[in-house]
Write a protein that holds these residues in place. Structure first.
Motif, PDB file in Angstrom:
ATOM      1  N   VAL A  24      50.564  30.162  41.771  1.00  8.62           N
ATOM      2  CA  VAL A  24      50.004  28.934  41.196  1.00  8.62           C
ATOM      3  C   VAL A  24      49.544  27.982  42.298  1.00  8.62           C
ATOM      4  O   VAL A  24      50.296  27.684  43.230  1.00  8.62           O
ATOM      5  CB  VAL A  24      51.048  28.225  40.302  1.00  8.62           C
ATOM      6  CG1 VAL A  24      50.551  26.830  39.906  1.00  8.62           C
ATOM      7  CG2 VAL A  24      51.336  29.062  39.070  1.00  8.62           C
ATOM      8  N   THR A  25      48.316  27.516  42.179  1.00 11.55           N
ATOM      9  CA  THR A  25      47.765  26.526  43.110  1.00 11.55           C
ATOM     10  C   THR A  25      47.111  25.410  42.302  1.00 11.55           C
ATOM     11  O   THR A  25      46.270  25.682  41.443  1.00 11.55           O
ATOM     12  CB  THR A  25      46.715  27.170  44.048  1.00 11.55           C
ATOM     13  OG1 THR A  25      47.357  28.141  44.881  1.00 11.55           O
ATOM     14  CG2 THR A  25      46.057  26.115  44.932  1.00 11.55           C
ATOM     15  N   LEU A  26      47.511  24.175  42.581  1.00 15.53           N
ATOM     16  CA  LEU A  26      46.872  23.027  41.925  1.00 15.53           C
ATOM     17  C   LEU A  26      47.104  21.771  42.750  1.00 15.53           C
ATOM     18  O   LEU A  26      48.007  21.708  43.583  1.00 15.53           O
ATOM     19  CB  LEU A  26      47.380  22.837  40.495  1.00 15.53           C
ATOM     20  CG  LEU A  26      48.863  22.621  40.224  1.00 15.53           C
ATOM     21  CD1 LEU A  26      49.272  21.151  40.419  1.00 15.53           C
ATOM     22  CD2 LEU A  26      49.217  23.057  38.812  1.00 15.53           C
ATOM     23  N   THR A  27      46.263  20.775  42.509  1.00 16.80           N
ATOM     24  CA  THR A  27      46.354  19.496  43.203  1.00 16.80           C
ATOM     25  C   THR A  27      46.316  18.368  42.187  1.00 16.80           C
ATOM     26  O   THR A  27      45.472  18.361  41.295  1.00 16.80           O
ATOM     27  CB  THR A  27      45.192  19.320  44.198  1.00 16.80           C
ATOM     28  OG1 THR A  27      45.226  20.382  45.151  1.00 16.80           O
ATOM     29  CG2 THR A  27      45.301  17.991  44.937  1.00 16.80           C
ATOM     30  N   VAL A  28      47.247  17.426  42.317  1.00 19.14           N
ATOM     31  CA  VAL A  28      47.288  16.242  41.456  1.00 19.14           C
ATOM     32  C   VAL A  28      46.970  15.028  42.314  1.00 19.14           C
ATOM     33  O   VAL A  28      47.684  14.742  43.281  1.00 19.14           O
ATOM     34  CB  VAL A  28      48.671  16.080  40.789  1.00 19.14           C
ATOM     35  CG1 VAL A  28      48.684  14.856  39.878  1.00 19.14           C
ATOM     36  CG2 VAL A  28      49.054  17.344  40.015  1.00 19.14           C
ATOM     37  N   GLU A  29      45.903  14.334  41.976  1.00 19.22           N
ATOM     38  CA  GLU A  29      45.479  13.172  42.763  1.00 19.22           C
ATOM     39  C   GLU A  29      46.354  11.956  42.455  1.00 19.22           C
ATOM     40  O   GLU A  29      46.914  11.836  41.360  1.00 19.22           O
ATOM     41  CB  GLU A  29      44.015  12.837  42.475  1.00 19.22           C
ATOM     42  CG  GLU A  29      43.032  13.964  42.782  1.00 19.22           C
ATOM     43  CD  GLU A  29      42.967  14.327  44.247  1.00 19.22           C
ATOM     44  OE1 GLU A  29      43.361  13.488  45.087  1.00 19.22           O
ATOM     45  OE2 GLU A  29      42.541  15.453  44.558  1.00 19.22           O
ATOM     46  N   ALA A  30      46.456  11.074  43.416  1.00 15.63           N
ATOM     47  CA  ALA A  30      47.240   9.852  43.237  1.00 15.63           C
ATOM     48  C   ALA A  30      46.675   9.024  42.093  1.00 15.63           C
ATOM     49  O   ALA A  30      45.466   8.819  41.993  1.00 15.63           O
ATOM     50  CB  ALA A  30      47.234   9.029  44.529  1.00 15.63           C
ATOM     51  N   GLY A  31      47.554   8.568  41.199  1.00 15.27           N
ATOM     52  CA  GLY A  31      47.163   7.675  40.126  1.00 15.27           C
ATOM     53  C   GLY A  31      46.578   8.331  38.904  1.00 15.27           C
ATOM     54  O   GLY A  31      46.152   7.643  37.976  1.00 15.27           O
TER      55      GLY A  31
END
Length: 325
Positions: A24-31
């Motif tokens: 699993v690869t994912l990115t959650v941006e700030a805010g």
């Protein structure tokens, strides 16, 4: 704010290896509010428990606000967890403690100054709308009130990230809506980054900025709600927008499905199309709803006349999704 890279989690069961997460690869941006959706057994709870290291990954990397939590020694991991709040499906409140005492519990653990605790608890109670319930016990609260206590408790140590593990699945629809509205309000007021997992499409529809679809331990689709809705092959698009039944159409007409989003959903697009092109338009089926921050409309229409192709090109140039049926 959260970066997950090639995360894998295996469990040993007798003589078998069960793979719960498979790269699993994912990115959650700030805010932002990021949703992970999938059926039971897809690996959603394992993913969220790996992010705060309640579960130790088999391999892969997890970075929270620039700190790689997968490589931290126990003492530093405990400190890192103070910056990651979590709310649960079944609330997990202490039945022998009042609402105020439940909220105080994480403050006690981190040795928050005693003289400041009362003010901090009052601030949190006000934030979740439960000032009048400070001295009530969990048994005296509704499901929605219990979850509000859980949210206040998760925010006690001023986390940078809030993880939500199916936090609304035990609630009725009206209460679910109120809790989601609270989470969106906290996201806006506090700049809080929220990662939530759910199997309910209404949660994705109501508050998520971006979403990932988890299936059999793998991410099979991810992106912003706006991007995915405009893709006809998207699972999210098919789940959030109605699928119209096939209709018998005139041999002289072209049947198309048109998806409107944002400003276009509020404009008289078809009326201007008829005025400007030598065509007739017959509406077969339609739907208009709010998804995230946008109004999204979907129409199935029959178009006939001399300028059908030019009219369809005009719609596409407006940024609408046009599919021939």
């Amino acid at each position: 704010m959260i970066e997950v890279i090639d995360l894998k989690k295996n469990y040993s069961l007798k003589d078998q290896i069960i793979t719960a997460l498979d790269g699993v690869t994912l990115t959650v941006e700030a805010g932002e509010i990021f949703g992970v959706v999938g059926l039971s057994g897809a690996g959603k709870s394992t993913l969220i428990r790996c992010i705060n290291m309640l579960e130790k990954p088999t391999s892969g990397t997890i970075v929270v606000n620039g700190q790689e939590v997968t490589s931290l020694p126990p003492a530093e991991l405990r400190k890192a967890r103070q910056r990651i709040g979590m709310i649960f499906q079944h609330f997990n409140l202490l039945s022998s403690r009042t609402v105020a005492q439940n909220i105080a519990f994480p403050l006690e653990i981190v040795n928050y100054p005693k003289e400041k605790r009362k003010d901090r608890i009052a601030e949190l109670l006000s934030l979740v709308g439960l000032m009048e319930k400070a001295n009530a016990y969990p048994s005296q609260l509704s499901g929605g009130q219990k979850q509000r206590v859980g949210i206040a408790r998760a925010l006690a140590s001023e986390p940078e990230v809030l993880l939500s593990d199916e936090a609304t699945s035990a609630l009725d629809p009206q209460t679910t809506t109120s809790i989601l509205e609270l989470l969106r309000d906290l996201n806006r007021r506090l700049g809080l980054t929220i990662l939530l997992i759910t199997h309910e499409m209404n949660v994705i529809r109501q508050i998520c900025d971006r979403v990932a679809v988890l299936q059999d331990g793998r991410i099979i689709e991810q992106g912003t709600i706006d991007e995915l809705i405009t893709r006809p092959d998207s699972l999210i698009s098919r789940a959030l927008l109605p699928q119209f039944e096939k209709q018998t159409i005139s041999s002289e007409a072209t049947s198309v499905t048109i998806t409107f989003m944002g400003e276009a959903a509020d404009q008289p697009v078809l009326a201007s199309l008829v005025r400007n092109y030598d065509i007739d338009v017959n509406i077969i089926a339609g739907n208009l709803q709010k998804i995230g921050k946008n109004r999204v409309g979907k129409l199935q229409v029959e178009i006939s006349g001399k300028q059908v192709n030019a009219a369809l090109l005009h719609l596409m140039n407006l940024g609408l999704r046009v599919e021939k049926n």
